[in-house]
Design a protein around this motif. Structure first.
Motif, PDB file in Angstrom:
ATOM      1  N   LYS A  63      25.989  24.666  53.960  1.00 49.08           N
ATOM      2  CA  LYS A  63      26.371  24.714  52.557  1.00 49.08           C
ATOM      3  C   LYS A  63      25.934  26.033  51.930  1.00 49.08           C
ATOM      4  CE  LYS A  63      26.359  19.769  51.513  1.00 49.08           C
ATOM      5  NZ  LYS A  63      25.749  18.722  50.675  1.00 49.08           N
ATOM      6  N   VAL A  64      26.730  26.500  50.990  1.00 47.93           N
ATOM      7  CA  VAL A  64      26.404  27.713  50.252  1.00 47.93           C
ATOM      8  C   VAL A  64      25.583  27.333  49.031  1.00 47.93           C
ATOM      9  CG1 VAL A  64      27.327  29.739  49.093  1.00 47.93           C
ATOM     10  CG2 VAL A  64      28.547  28.760  51.043  1.00 47.93           C
ATOM     11  N   GLY A  65      24.469  28.019  48.823  1.00 47.94           N
ATOM     12  CA  GLY A  65      23.612  27.709  47.698  1.00 47.94           C
ATOM     13  C   GLY A  65      24.293  27.969  46.377  1.00 47.94           C
ATOM     14  N   ARG A  66      23.757  27.320  45.332  1.00 46.55           N
ATOM     15  CA  ARG A  66      24.358  27.454  44.010  1.00 46.55           C
ATOM     16  C   ARG A  66      24.286  28.887  43.522  1.00 46.55           C
ATOM     17  NH1 ARG A  66      22.419  23.169  39.686  1.00 46.55           N
ATOM     18  NH2 ARG A  66      23.362  21.867  41.324  1.00 46.55           N
ATOM     19  N   LEU A  67      23.140  29.532  43.733  1.00 49.54           N
ATOM     20  CA  LEU A  67      23.011  30.917  43.286  1.00 49.54           C
ATOM     21  C   LEU A  67      23.972  31.833  44.028  1.00 49.54           C
ATOM     22  CD1 LEU A  67      19.124  31.241  42.955  1.00 49.54           C
ATOM     23  CD2 LEU A  67      20.808  31.012  41.123  1.00 49.54           C
ATOM     24  N   LYS A  68      24.173  31.543  45.316  1.00 51.61           N
ATOM     25  CA  LYS A  68      25.099  32.376  46.085  1.00 51.61           C
ATOM     26  C   LYS A  68      26.525  32.194  45.597  1.00 51.61           C
ATOM     27  CE  LYS A  68      26.082  33.753  50.828  1.00 51.61           C
ATOM     28  NZ  LYS A  68      25.779  33.495  52.258  1.00 51.61           N
ATOM     29  N   ARG A  69      26.888  30.939  45.244  1.00 52.80           N
ATOM     30  CA  ARG A  69      28.239  30.708  44.713  1.00 52.80           C
ATOM     31  C   ARG A  69      28.440  31.438  43.393  1.00 52.80           C
ATOM     32  NH1 ARG A  69      27.402  25.226  46.231  1.00 52.80           N
ATOM     33  NH2 ARG A  69      27.037  24.684  44.046  1.00 52.80           N
ATOM     34  N   VAL A  70      27.434  31.386  42.541  1.00 49.25           N
ATOM     35  CA  VAL A  70      27.536  32.096  41.266  1.00 49.25           C
ATOM     36  C   VAL A  70      27.670  33.596  41.503  1.00 49.25           C
ATOM     37  CG1 VAL A  70      26.310  32.658  39.137  1.00 49.25           C
ATOM     38  CG2 VAL A  70      26.310  30.314  39.981  1.00 49.25           C
ATOM     39  N   GLY A  71      26.885  34.111  42.476  1.00 47.02           N
ATOM     40  CA  GLY A  71      26.989  35.539  42.794  1.00 47.02           C
ATOM     41  C   GLY A  71      28.365  35.920  43.297  1.00 47.02           C
ATOM     42  N   ASN A  72      28.975  35.061  44.129  1.00 45.54           N
ATOM     43  CA  ASN A  72      30.327  35.338  44.624  1.00 45.54           C
ATOM     44  C   ASN A  72      31.336  35.350  43.482  1.00 45.54           C
ATOM     45  OD1 ASN A  72      29.377  35.463  47.240  1.00 45.54           O
ATOM     46  ND2 ASN A  72      29.824  33.316  47.680  1.00 45.54           N
ATOM     47  N   GLN A  73      31.198  34.411  42.550  1.00 42.36           N
ATOM     48  CA  GLN A  73      32.117  34.382  41.414  1.00 42.36           C
ATOM     49  C   GLN A  73      31.951  35.616  40.537  1.00 42.36           C
ATOM     50  OE1 GLN A  73      31.437  30.664  39.429  1.00 42.36           O
ATOM     51  NE2 GLN A  73      32.401  29.442  41.028  1.00 42.36           N
ATOM     52  N   VAL A  74      30.702  36.036  40.338  1.00 42.68           N
ATOM     53  CA  VAL A  74      30.471  37.243  39.529  1.00 42.68           C
ATOM     54  C   VAL A  74      31.088  38.459  40.200  1.00 42.68           C
ATOM     55  CG1 VAL A  74      28.684  38.802  38.680  1.00 42.68           C
ATOM     56  CG2 VAL A  74      28.409  36.334  38.397  1.00 42.68           C
ATOM     57  N   ARG A  75      30.963  38.551  41.518  1.00 42.56           N
ATOM     58  CA  ARG A  75      31.567  39.693  42.230  1.00 42.56           C
ATOM     59  C   ARG A  75      33.089  39.660  42.114  1.00 42.56           C
ATOM     60  NH1 ARG A  75      27.269  38.867  45.865  1.00 42.56           N
ATOM     61  NH2 ARG A  75      28.515  37.419  47.109  1.00 42.56           N
ATOM     62  N   MET A  76      33.686  38.462  42.189  1.00 40.05           N
ATOM     63  CA  MET A  76      35.141  38.363  42.040  1.00 40.05           C
ATOM     64  C   MET A  76      35.581  38.827  40.655  1.00 40.05           C
ATOM     65  SD  MET A  76      36.221  34.782  43.872  1.00 40.05           S
ATOM     66  CE  MET A  76      36.025  34.546  45.628  1.00 40.05           C
ATOM     67  N   ILE A  77      34.830  38.401  39.623  1.00 41.41           N
ATOM     68  CA  ILE A  77      35.192  38.792  38.261  1.00 41.41           C
ATOM     69  C   ILE A  77      35.046  40.299  38.078  1.00 41.41           C
ATOM     70  CG2 ILE A  77      34.537  38.554  35.836  1.00 41.41           C
ATOM     71  CD1 ILE A  77      33.800  35.671  36.418  1.00 41.41           C
ATOM     72  N   LYS A  78      33.986  40.874  38.637  1.00 35.66           N
ATOM     73  CA  LYS A  78      33.797  42.327  38.537  1.00 35.66           C
ATOM     74  C   LYS A  78      34.920  43.072  39.232  1.00 35.66           C
ATOM     75  CE  LYS A  78      29.758  44.109  39.212  1.00 35.66           C
ATOM     76  NZ  LYS A  78      28.446  44.390  39.852  1.00 35.66           N
ATOM     77  N   GLN A  79      35.323  42.570  40.394  1.00 34.59           N
ATOM     78  CA  GLN A  79      36.411  43.223  41.124  1.00 34.59           C
ATOM     79  C   GLN A  79      37.716  43.130  40.335  1.00 34.59           C
ATOM     80  OE1 GLN A  79      37.508  41.259  44.716  1.00 34.59           O
ATOM     81  NE2 GLN A  79      38.563  43.025  45.569  1.00 34.59           N
ATOM     82  N   ALA A  80      37.994  41.935  39.790  1.00 33.44           N
ATOM     83  CA  ALA A  80      39.215  41.773  38.993  1.00 33.44           C
ATOM     84  C   ALA A  80      39.171  42.655  37.747  1.00 33.44           C
ATOM     85  CB  ALA A  80      39.390  40.308  38.599  1.00 33.44           C
ATOM     86  N   TYR A  81      37.994  42.785  37.142  1.00 28.82           N
ATOM     87  CA  TYR A  81      37.874  43.620  35.940  1.00 28.82           C
ATOM     88  C   TYR A  81      38.139  45.090  36.269  1.00 28.82           C
ATOM     89  CZ  TYR A  81      35.729  46.111  32.041  1.00 28.82           C
ATOM     90  OH  TYR A  81      35.493  46.963  30.991  1.00 28.82           O
ATOM     91  N   SER A  82      37.553  45.565  37.367  1.00 27.34           N
ATOM     92  CA  SER A  82      37.749  46.976  37.716  1.00 27.34           C
ATOM     93  C   SER A  82      39.199  47.268  38.057  1.00 27.34           C
ATOM     94  CB  SER A  82      36.836  47.351  38.890  1.00 27.34           C
ATOM     95  OG  SER A  82      37.148  46.568  40.030  1.00 27.34           O
ATOM     96  N   LEU A  83      39.862  46.338  38.757  1.00 28.93           N
ATOM     97  CA  LEU A  83      41.264  46.554  39.114  1.00 28.93           C
ATOM     98  C   LEU A  83      42.173  46.465  37.888  1.00 28.93           C
ATOM     99  CD1 LEU A  83      41.381  44.481  42.416  1.00 28.93           C
ATOM    100  CD2 LEU A  83      41.519  46.960  42.211  1.00 28.93           C
ATOM    101  N   THR A  84      41.859  45.540  36.987  1.00 28.51           N
ATOM    102  CA  THR A  84      42.678  45.410  35.770  1.00 28.51           C
ATOM    103  C   THR A  84      42.473  46.607  34.849  1.00 28.51           C
ATOM    104  OG1 THR A  84      42.431  43.010  35.921  1.00 28.51           O
ATOM    105  CG2 THR A  84      43.234  43.892  33.843  1.00 28.51           C
ATOM    106  N   ARG A  85      41.257  47.113  34.778  1.00 26.30           N
ATOM    107  CA  ARG A  85      40.973  48.242  33.888  1.00 26.30           C
ATOM    108  C   ARG A  85      41.735  49.500  34.309  1.00 26.30           C
ATOM    109  NH1 ARG A  85      34.955  50.770  32.642  1.00 26.30           N
ATOM    110  NH2 ARG A  85      35.630  52.255  31.028  1.00 26.30           N
ATOM    111  N   LYS A  86      41.982  49.660  35.620  1.00 25.54           N
ATOM    112  CA  LYS A  86      42.731  50.831  36.080  1.00 25.54           C
ATOM    113  C   LYS A  86      44.157  50.819  35.538  1.00 25.54           C
ATOM    114  CE  LYS A  86      40.149  51.377  40.408  1.00 25.54           C
ATOM    115  NZ  LYS A  86      40.226  51.311  41.892  1.00 25.54           N
ATOM    116  N   ASN A  87      44.735  49.622  35.435  1.00 25.96           N
ATOM    117  CA  ASN A  87      46.115  49.514  34.955  1.00 25.96           C
ATOM    118  C   ASN A  87      46.206  49.214  33.464  1.00 25.96           C
ATOM    119  OD1 ASN A  87      47.429  49.602  37.702  1.00 25.96           O
ATOM    120  ND2 ASN A  87      46.194  47.769  37.964  1.00 25.96           N
ATOM    121  N   ASP A  88      45.083  48.888  32.848  1.00 26.23           N
ATOM    122  CA  ASP A  88      45.064  48.537  31.426  1.00 26.23           C
ATOM    123  C   ASP A  88      43.846  49.205  30.778  1.00 26.23           C
ATOM    124  OD1 ASP A  88      45.421  47.468  28.955  1.00 26.23           O
ATOM    125  OD2 ASP A  88      45.173  45.375  29.552  1.00 26.23           O
ATOM    126  N   PRO A  89      43.943  50.479  30.405  1.00 27.11           N
ATOM    127  CA  PRO A  89      42.774  51.174  29.844  1.00 27.11           C
ATOM    128  C   PRO A  89      42.271  50.576  28.528  1.00 27.11           C
ATOM    129  CG  PRO A  89      44.496  52.739  30.504  1.00 27.11           C
ATOM    130  CD  PRO A  89      45.101  51.386  30.541  1.00 27.11           C
TER     131      PRO A  89
END
Length: 288
Positions: free
Chosen positions: A60-86
């Motif tokens: 099983k993946v720990g709760r903190l690790k799951r939260v960390g994975n979600q935060v990384r996904m959001i950061k990645q989506a934010y950086s990719l969206t910011r390139k196309n939407d200044p």
């Protein structure tokens, strides 16, 4: 069946046939106890390790690790969206300040400026995340619009029990028809040239009708012309169709439709620039 009697000769007399001596018995008992204790400790560790495993046998993946994975996904989506939407950072900041400011102003009017400050911050962050999700969704749709496989990407990202078979029919010009099974029935979604796709949908309808009987079959053409559904509204259009089947009927129909087979043409797996990671991040944002 009767048991056969042992044919071994009796144990010899003397020291060879006796058990261990008294002194040796203590040392042997201590060694046996130590061995049992170590075995018990090892079994306990194995039991704990097995207890941490999930239903699929994977740890099983720990709760903190799951939260960390979600935060990384959001950061990645934010950086990719910011390139196309200044404008994205400024719009998020405006949403945060506006909502938090209104809540704090109400708190000041009621004479409790510091009491509602945490609530103002939380609501401001929620407003900023809503703006981020909508802008990210719009940016993703703009990137995939007009590319082969865009409709399949949208259909596979819908929430709920939707069974999507991408590319069940197509042409060499990358026109394609996707089949969706859900509570409304069967939905055939075509993308490409309308003149060519209409013929593909008609052929697919005849083939499916022989298997599904009276089950409703809907056809949807993706595009911006009259009578077509824009790509950004495709998931909303499909999810708003009337519910004609129960969950049990959907399962039964799925088993019958398995005889039709799956995709018959290659559909691009990730129409978004950046491949699979971009599509996964965008879907995560959209589902939130």
């Amino acid at each position: 069946m009767a048991r056969s009697k042992p044919t071994d000769s009796p144990a010899p007399a003397g020291k060879a046939g006796r058990g261990p001596a008294a002194g040796r018995g203590r040392s042997s008992g201590a060694a046996a106890g130590a061995t049992a204790a170590s075995a018990k400790g090892t079994a306990g560790k194995d039991t704990k390790a097995k207890g941490k495993a999930g239903a699929d046998g994977q740890p099983k993946v720990g709760r903190l690790k799951r939260v960390g994975n979600q935060v990384r996904m959001i950061k990645q989506a934010y950086s990719l969206t910011r390139k196309n939407d200044p404008k994205l950072p400024w719009l998020m900041l405006i949403a945060f300040v506006a909502v938090a400011g209104v809540v704090e102003l109400l708190a000041i009017l009621f004479g409790a400026p510091f009491l509602l400050l945490p609530l103002a911050i939380v609501l401001g962050l929620m407003a900023a995340m809503i703006v981020f999700g909508r802008r990210a969704q719009g940016s993703a749709y703009r990137q995939v619009e007009g590319q082969p496989g865009a409709a399949a990407w949208v259909l596979e990202g819908m929430r709920g029990d939707w069974r999507v078979s991408a590319g069940v029919a197509g042409t060499t010009q990358l026109d394609s028809v996707h089949r969706v099974l859900g509570r409304p029935g069967i939905i055939l979604v075509g993308e490409g040239s309308p003149a060519r796709v209409r013929g593909l949908i008609a052929q697919e309808k005849k083939k499916i009708a022989r298997v599904v009987g009276d089950t409703p079959i809907y056809d949807v053409m993706v595009g911006d012309e009259e009578g077509q559904v824009p790509l950004r509204r495709l998931s909303t259009h499909v999810m708003k169709l009337p519910r004609n089947l129960s969950a049990a009927e959907v399962n039964s129909l799925g088993r019958r439709m398995s005889a039709l087979g799956g995709p018959r043409m290659p559909v691009p797996g990730g129409p978004l620039p950046g491949g699979r990671q971009m599509s996964v991040s965008s879907r995560q944002v959209r589902r939130r």
